[in-house]
Design a protein around this motif. Structure first.
Motif, mmCIF file in Angstrom:
data_model
loop_
_atom_site.group_PDB
_atom_site.id
_atom_site.type_symbol
_atom_site.label_atom_id
_atom_site.label_comp_id
_atom_site.label_asym_id
_atom_site.label_seq_id
_atom_site.Cartn_x
_atom_site.Cartn_y
_atom_site.Cartn_z
ATOM 1 N N HIS A 1 0.827 -1.203 0.000
ATOM 2 C CA HIS A 1 0.000 0.000 0.000
ATOM 3 C C HIS A 1 0.862 1.254 0.000
ATOM 4 N N ALA A 2 1.957 1.251 0.779
ATOM 5 C CA ALA A 2 2.812 2.428 0.860
ATOM 6 C C ALA A 2 3.774 2.506 -0.320
ATOM 7 N N GLY A 3 3.859 1.454 -1.141
ATOM 8 C CA GLY A 3 4.820 1.423 -2.224
ATOM 9 C C GLY A 3 4.756 2.591 -3.176
ATOM 10 N N PRO A 4 3.612 2.887 -3.798
ATOM 11 C CA PRO A 4 3.564 3.984 -4.761
ATOM 12 C C PRO A 4 3.856 5.339 -4.139
ATOM 13 N N THR A 5 3.440 5.532 -2.903
ATOM 14 C CA THR A 5 3.760 6.789 -2.229
ATOM 15 C C THR A 5 5.258 6.907 -2.026
ATOM 16 N N GLY A 6 5.915 5.789 -1.683
ATOM 17 C CA GLY A 6 7.363 5.811 -1.532
ATOM 18 C C GLY A 6 8.075 6.190 -2.812
ATOM 19 N N VAL A 7 7.543 5.739 -3.954
ATOM 20 C CA VAL A 7 8.152 6.085 -5.234
ATOM 21 C C VAL A 7 8.008 7.584 -5.505
ATOM 22 N N VAL A 8 6.812 8.125 -5.291
ATOM 23 C CA VAL A 8 6.594 9.559 -5.532
ATOM 24 C C VAL A 8 7.492 10.386 -4.625
ATOM 25 N N GLU A 9 7.576 10.021 -3.352
ATOM 26 C CA GLU A 9 8.399 10.780 -2.432
ATOM 27 C C GLU A 9 9.882 10.658 -2.772
ATOM 28 N N ALA A 10 10.306 9.475 -3.233
ATOM 29 C CA ALA A 10 11.708 9.305 -3.625
ATOM 30 C C ALA A 10 12.066 10.232 -4.786
ATOM 31 N N ARG A 11 11.150 10.400 -5.727
ATOM 32 C CA ARG A 11 11.391 11.323 -6.839
ATOM 33 C C ARG A 11 11.534 12.761 -6.340
ATOM 34 N N LEU A 12 10.714 13.133 -5.361
ATOM 35 C CA LEU A 12 10.790 14.496 -4.824
ATOM 36 C C LEU A 12 12.098 14.721 -4.069
ATOM 37 N N TRP A 13 12.495 13.754 -3.252
ATOM 38 C CA TRP A 13 13.763 13.898 -2.532
ATOM 39 C C TRP A 13 14.923 13.999 -3.516
ATOM 40 N N GLU A 14 14.889 13.178 -4.563
ATOM 41 C CA GLU A 14 15.983 13.217 -5.527
ATOM 42 C C GLU A 14 15.996 14.540 -6.289
ATOM 43 N N ALA A 15 14.829 15.037 -6.683
ATOM 44 C CA ALA A 15 14.771 16.325 -7.364
ATOM 45 C C ALA A 15 15.273 17.442 -6.458
ATOM 46 N N ALA A 16 14.949 17.375 -5.161
ATOM 47 C CA ALA A 16 15.458 18.370 -4.220
ATOM 48 C C ALA A 16 16.979 18.324 -4.152
ATOM 49 N N TRP A 17 17.524 17.115 -4.152
ATOM 50 C CA TRP A 17 18.978 16.987 -4.136
ATOM 51 C C TRP A 17 19.592 17.538 -5.425
ATOM 52 N N LEU A 18 18.937 17.301 -6.557
ATOM 53 C CA LEU A 18 19.453 17.793 -7.834
ATOM 54 C C LEU A 18 19.531 19.315 -7.861
ATOM 55 N N VAL A 19 18.463 19.984 -7.436
ATOM 56 C CA VAL A 19 18.492 21.457 -7.490
ATOM 57 C C VAL A 19 19.369 22.031 -6.388
ATOM 58 N N ALA A 20 19.497 21.329 -5.242
ATOM 59 C CA ALA A 20 20.372 21.811 -4.175
ATOM 60 C C ALA A 20 21.835 21.705 -4.573
ATOM 61 N N SER A 21 22.143 20.776 -5.476
ATOM 62 C CA SER A 21 23.532 20.589 -5.918
ATOM 63 C C SER A 21 23.746 21.157 -7.306
#
Length: 903
Positions: A538-558
C-alpha cells in the motif's frame, strides 16, 4: 529595544526637575506597555493603555507593528509564546491606533483571530472612544467574513455600546443565529431588538448556517429550539410581518440551492401557511418551484397547485405547463402524484383532454415501466376526447414506451405505434486516445505560474510533472534568476522561513522549491534519499513519488547536474513514448551526464512497451553505447509485466464490526523479479519481491494518491490493487469521490485481470451517484476497448451483493445509467451472470426488483433470449411485489428473443 520619544540631549544639564520628568515619562510608559506585550501579559495591557496620553499612543503604534511582523516570523517551536504575545498585541493595537479604519484592520487581522476570542477585553479598551468612531469600527468589522461570525460577541458589543443599527452582513447574521441557537430560541428572538432586521436577511442567505439548518429539520417542533416554529410564533404575535415572511420564503425557494439551505424557508412557509389569495397570486412562483426545485420544494409546490387545480382556480394552460415539468422529473412519487391529479382533473373537465394528454406522453419514456403503464392507461381512457392530430402525436410518442407495453400501445393506437423496426445495435463510447502532455514551461515566468498552481492545487499530476521538470531544467540553465523569482513569489510561505518543515515527508513540490533557495536542510534531503523499500504494498507507490521528490530536491540543491528529468510523461496517462525516452538518453550521453537513479527507474516503469516504434526504439537504445541505453533496450524487449497475483478472501468475523472490510481481504503475491531487485533503487524493490503473500492489512493514508496512476501506467492490475481500498471506502464507508481511480484503470495500458474487475464492481456500488457515474464510464470504456470480462465482473458483483459490500439498489442505478447510453447488451451480459445467485437466495434481497427491471429493459431492447436459472420460480411466486412483477417481465422478454443463454 530602542526607546521611543527619548531626547538624549534635551535637559541634560537641567537636573532631575519637573521638566525632565515630563519629557521622559511617556517614553517610560510606552516601554512598560511594550515589555508587557513582549512577555504576553495580556491582563496588564488595559491598565498600561490608560496611563498613556495621545502622544504615547501614537509613539507605541510603530513599535507594535514591528513586533507584530517579528512574531509572524517565529518558527513552530515558539508557538505557545507566539499565541500569548499575539493576544497582548491585539489589545495594545486596539487601544493605541486612532483611525477607525486602522483599528478595524488591526483588530480583524487573521493572525489575531488564530489566537482566540477575547472580544470582551477588546471592548474594554475601546469603551471610552467616541460613538461615531465605534460605529465605524463595528461596520468595518461586520464586513469581514470570518470575524463577524466567529467573534459575533465583539461586534454585537460595539453595536450595544453605540446604539447603532445591527449590521446585517452575512457573517454577522451567521454569528447572530449561532448565538440565538444556544438559548431558548423563541424567548431570545422575542427580546432581541435585532430580530425584525436580521430574520429577513437570514432567509435571504445563500448558505443556511449549520445551527439553523439542523434546527429546522422535521421532528420536534418545540419553539425553544425549532427555528420555523419560533419564527411562526413571532409572526402570530405581530413581532414579525407574516406577509413579508411569506415573500422572503418564496423568493428564497425560487433561487434554489442545496436542500439543507432550503430547509428553513420551506418549513417556515409550511408552518406559516399561505392564504388562498396568496396561493393564486403566486401561481408562476409555484410553477417555477415544481420545475426546478429540489424534491421537497417541488412536492410542496405540487401540493399547492394540485389544490388550486381541483378547485378550478388553476387554468388548464398552467396545469399543462406544470404537468410537463413534473413528468420530466425522475422522482417516481412526484410523477405518480401528477398522473393521479391529471386523472382527477380530466374526470371533472373532459374537455381539457386535447390540451392535457399531449403532456402525458412525457411519461412514456420514464425509466419505471409501471409509470409508463399508468400514463398509457390514462391516455386510453380519454383518447376519444381528442382530434386526429393529437391522436397521431400520441401514437408517435408510443415508441418511447418499453417493449413490454408495445402490444398495448398498438392495440390502442394501431399500427402507427409500432414505429420503424430497426435492428439492434450496441452503442459504446469511442475508444479514448492518449492525450499529449503540454511541454515544460519555456521561461522562468511561465514556470513560476506553474509552481503557484501546483502549490495551491497539489493533486493535478500533469501540472505537477511539468513543474517538477521545469524546476530541474531552469535550475540547470539559470539558477540565480530562478532562485530570485522563487524567493519573490514564495518568500512569505511558512515552509520558506526556516525550521525543519520536511521532517515527516517532502510535502509535495515544496521541498524542491525550498531546496533551491537553501531553506530545506541538506541533511533532511539526504535522509529522505536514503529511505529504503516500502514496508507494504500500500505504501509502495507513495514511496516512489516521495523518492522522486527527494531526488529532485537533491538535484536542485547541488546545482542540478542533469539538464532535465527523464521520467516526465509525454501522455496524460503518465506514460512515455519509447522513441522520446531514447532521444532523452541520447542528449544525456552527448552532454556526458549520468541519469539520476530514481529518475531513470521511474522512466523505465513509464515507457510504453507495446505499439508502433517500440522495436526501433529498442535498437536505438542499444546503439547508444551507455549502461542506461542497455537497460532501456532490455526493458523494452523483455516480458516485464509487474502484475501481482491477487486473491480475495471470503468475509470472516471481525471483533470490531462483525465482518472484514474489503481491504482486509485482498492478498497480494508479489512475484520475484531479479532485474528490479538488483538494478532498481530501494524505493522500487518491493515490486520485485520474493514469491510470498503480503496481506494488505495496513492503514496508510497519503496525499500522493492522485500521482499513483503515473507510477506504473503500464500495469493496471498493480494499480488496481493499490486503489481497491479507496474505491471500497465509497461503498463500505460512504466516502465521496472514492472512484476517481477507475478512470486511469480504464484508460491505462497493461493487462486487465481480477483486481481491475473487483475495483470496477465495488465502484458500481458506490454510495454517491457521481462515483457510480465514474464507474459506469470506466465500464463502458473497458467494454469499448475490448478489455471487459463480463462473466468475471458479473461473478464478482454477485459475491459482493451476497455479502453486502454492494447494495442492489445502487448497482441497479449504475446499471440503468449504463444501459441508457445504448449499451443494453453489455449490461445484460453482466446482469445475466449475477442474477441467478440472487434469485436462489432463500429470501429475495431488497432491491432485487430494481435489478430485474433493468435486466428486463436490456433484454427487451437488445433482443437477447434463453433461460436464466431461478427466474421461472421467482416469476411463479404469489403477490404483486416489484421483484415478482419484474421477474415475470424478464421471463417474458427472454422468451421473445433468439435462443441465447444468459450465462
Amino acid at each position: 529595544m530602542t526607546r521611543i520619544g527619548t531626547d538624549m540631549h534635551a535637559g541634560a544639564d537641567a537636573g532631575p526637575g519637573p521638566a525632565t520628568a515630563t519629557a521622559t515619562a511617556p517614553s517610560a510608559q510606552v516601554e512598560q506597555l511594550l515589555d508587557a506585550v513582549r512577555q504576553g501579559r495580556r491582563g496588564d495591557v488595559p491598565g498600561l493603555l490608560k496611563a498613556l496620553d495621545a502622544a504615547g499612543h501614537k509613539a507605541a503604534v510603530p513599535e507594535l507593528k514591528r513586533l507584530r511582523k517579528e512574531v509572524r516570523g517565529w518558527d513552530w517551536g515558539r508557538w505557545r509564546e507566539q499565541q500569548r504575545v499575539r493576544g497582548a498585541l491585539r489589545l495594545a493595537g486596539a487601544g493605541c491606533i486612532t483611525g477607525a479604519a486602522g483599528a478595524a484592520e488591526w483588530i480583524g487581522g487573521r493572525d489575531f483571530q488564530e489566537w482566540g476570542n477575547e472580544g470582551g477585553a477588546v471592548l474594554g479598551v475601546l469603551a471610552h472612544r467616541d460613538h461615531a468612531w465605534l460605529t465605524e469600527v463595528a461596520r468595518r468589522l461586520a464586513e469581514r467574513p470570518t470575524l463577524a461570525e466567529e467573534e459575533y460577541g465583539l461586534v454585537h458589543g460595539l453595536v450595544l455600546l453605540t446604539g447603532c443599527p445591527a449590521p446585517a452582513t452575512d457573517a454577522y447574521v451567521r454569528g447572530w443565529t449561532a448565538d440565538m441557537s444556544r438559548r431558548n430560541l423563541v424567548a431570545s428572538l422575542r427580546q432581541d431588538p435585532q430580530t425584525p432586521v436580521l430574520v429577513p436577511r437570514l432567509l435571504d442567505l445563500t448558505e443556511t448556517p449549520d445551527a439553523v439548518a439542523w434546527q429546522s429539520a422535521a421532528g420536534s417542533e418545540d419553539q425553544r429550539s425549532h427555528w420555523p416554529s419560533a419564527l411562526a410564533a413571532l409572526a402570530g404575535e405581530g413581532l414579525l410581518d407574516r406577509a413579508e415572511l411569506v415573500d422572503a420564503c418564496v423568493a428564497r425557494l425560487l433561487r434554489g440551492g442545496r436542500p439543507r439551505d432550503l430547509r428553513l424557508p420551506l418549513a417556515l412557509l409550511q408552518v406559516v401557511g399561505a392564504t388562498e389569495e396568496e396561493r393564486r397570486a403566486r401561481i408562476p412562483d409555484w410553477l417555477g418551484m415544481v420545475a426546478d426545485g429540489p424534491s421537497p420544494v417541488a412536492a410542496h409546490a405540487q401540493e399547492v397547485l394540485a389544490g388550486l387545480a381541483l378547485d378550478g382556480a388553476l387554468p388548464v394552460r398552467e396545469l399543462a405547463e406544470m404537468s410537463g415539468s413534473v413528468l420530466f422529473r425522475t422522482e417516481k412519487k412526484l410523477v405518480r402524484a401528477q398522473l393521479t391529479l391529471l386523472s382527477k382533473v380530466l374526470r371533472q373537465a373532459p374537455g381539457a383532454a386535447a390540451e392535457l394528454l399531449p403532456v402525458v406522453m412525457d411519461a412514456f419514456g420514464h425509466e419505471d415501466t409501471a409509470i409508463q403503464e399508468r400514463a398509457l392507461k390514462l391516455v386510453g381512457r380519454h383518447l376519444a376526447g381528442v382530434d386526429e392530430q393529437v391522436r397521431e402525436e400520441l401514437a408517435g410518442a408510443a415508441v418511447l414506451l418499453s417493449p413490454v407495453h408495445r402490444a398495448a400501445a398498438v392495440e390502442l393506437f394501431g399500427a402507427a405505434a409500432e414505429g420503424d423496426a430497426l435492428p439492434y445495435e450496441e452503442v459504446l463510447p469511442p475508444v479514448p486516445e492518449p492525450r499529449t502532455v503540454a511541454p515544460t514551461a519555456g521561461s522562468i515566468a511561465e514556470l513560476i505560474e506553474d509552481l503557484v498552481t501546483v502549490v495551491r492545487r497539489p493533486g493535478e499530476p500533469e501540472e505537477f510533472e511539468r513543474a517538477l521538470d521545469g524546476l530541474v531544467r531552469h535550475a540547470h540553465g539559470d539558477r540565480a534568476a530562478l532562485t530570485t523569482a522563487v524567493r519573490e513569489t514564495f518568500g512569505d510561505a511558512h515552509w520558506m522561513n526556516g525550521g525543519d518543515h520536511f521532517a515527516y515527508g517532502p510535502q509535495g513540490i515544496m521541498v524542491v522549491i525550498a531546496a533551491l533557495t537553501g531553506t530545506a536542510r541538506v541533511s533532511r534531503i539526504a535522509d529522505g534519499r536514503r529511505r529504503g523499500t516500502a514496508s507494504c504494498g500500500h505504501a509502495g507507490p507513495t514511496g516512489v513519488v516521495e523518492a522522486r521528490l527527494w531526488e529532485a530536491a537533491w538535484l536542485v540543491a547541488s546545482s542540478a547536474p542533469v539538464p532535465f528529468l527523464l521520467a516526465t510523461p509525454t501522455l496524460h496517462t503518465g506514460a512515455i513514448d519509447a522513441p522520446v525516452l531514447v532521444e532523452r538518453l541520447r542528449e544525456y550521453r552527448d552532454a556526458g551526464v549520468e541519469p539520476a537513479p530514481v529518475d531513470l527507474a521511474q522512466a523505465l516503469l513509464r515507457v510504453r512497451r507495446s505499439g508502433p516504434g517500440v522495436s526501433a526504439a529498442a535498437e536505438g537504445a542499444a546503439a547508444l553505447g551507455t549502461r542506461a541505453g542497455e537497460r532501456l533496450a532490455a526493458w523494452l524487449t523483455a516480458d516485464v509485466s509487474l502484475a501481482p497475483g491477487v486473491r480475495f478472501l471470503d468475509r470472516g468475523p471481525d471483533i470490531r464490526s462483525g465482518r472484514w472490510w474489503l481491504a482486509d481481504r485482498v492478498v497480494v503475491a508479489f512475484r520475484e523479479r531479479r532485474t528490479i531487485r538488483e538494478e532498481f533503487p530501494p524505493p522500487f524493490q518491493w515490486l520485485g519481491g520474493e514469491s510470498t503473500e503480503v496481506a494488505r492489512r495496513c492503514r496508510h493514508w497519503s496525499g500522493q494518491h492522485p500521482h499513483w496512476p503515473g507510477v506504473l501506467p503500464q500495469d493496471r492490475e498493480t494499480l488496481a490493487v493499490w486503489l481497491l481500498p479507496e474505491v471500497g471506502n465509497g461503498s463500505e464507508w460512504d466516502a465521496r469521490g472514492s472512484a476517481w481511480g477507475l478512470t486511469p484503470l480504464a484508460e491505462g495500458e497493461g493487462p486487465v485481470g481480477p483486481a481491475v474487475h473487483v475495483a470496477l464492481a465495488v465502484g458500481l456500488g458506490g454510495r454517491h451517484a457521481e462515483d457510480r457515474l465514474t464507474a459506469v464510464d470506466a465500464l463502458l470504456v473497458l467494454a469499448a476497448r475490448g478489455g471487459l470480462d463480463a462473466a468475471a465482473l458479473g461473478g464478482r458483483l454477485g459475491l459482493l451483493l451476497a455479502e453486502g459490500t454492494v447494495k442492489p439498489n445502487r448497482l441497479a442505478d449504475a446499471s440503468r445509467t449504463a444501459a441508457a447510453t445504448g449499451a443494453y447488451g453489455t449490461v445484460w451480459s453482466v446482469l445475466g451472470v449475477l442474477l441467478p445467485g440472487l434469485l436462489a437466495a432463500p429470501k429475495p434481497p431488497r432491491g432485487l426488483g430494481e435489478l430485474l427491471a433493468v435486466a428486463a429493459e436490456c433484454v427487451e431492447r437488445c433482443g437477447a433470449g434463453g433461460t436464466l436459472p431461478g427466474l421461472a420460480e421467482a416469476a411463479a411466486r404469489a403477490g404483486s411485489s416489484q421483484a415478482v412483477v419484474q421477474a415475470r417481465r424478464l421471463l417474458s422478454a427472454l422468451g421473445q428473443g433468439a435462443d441465447q443463454t444468459a450465462s
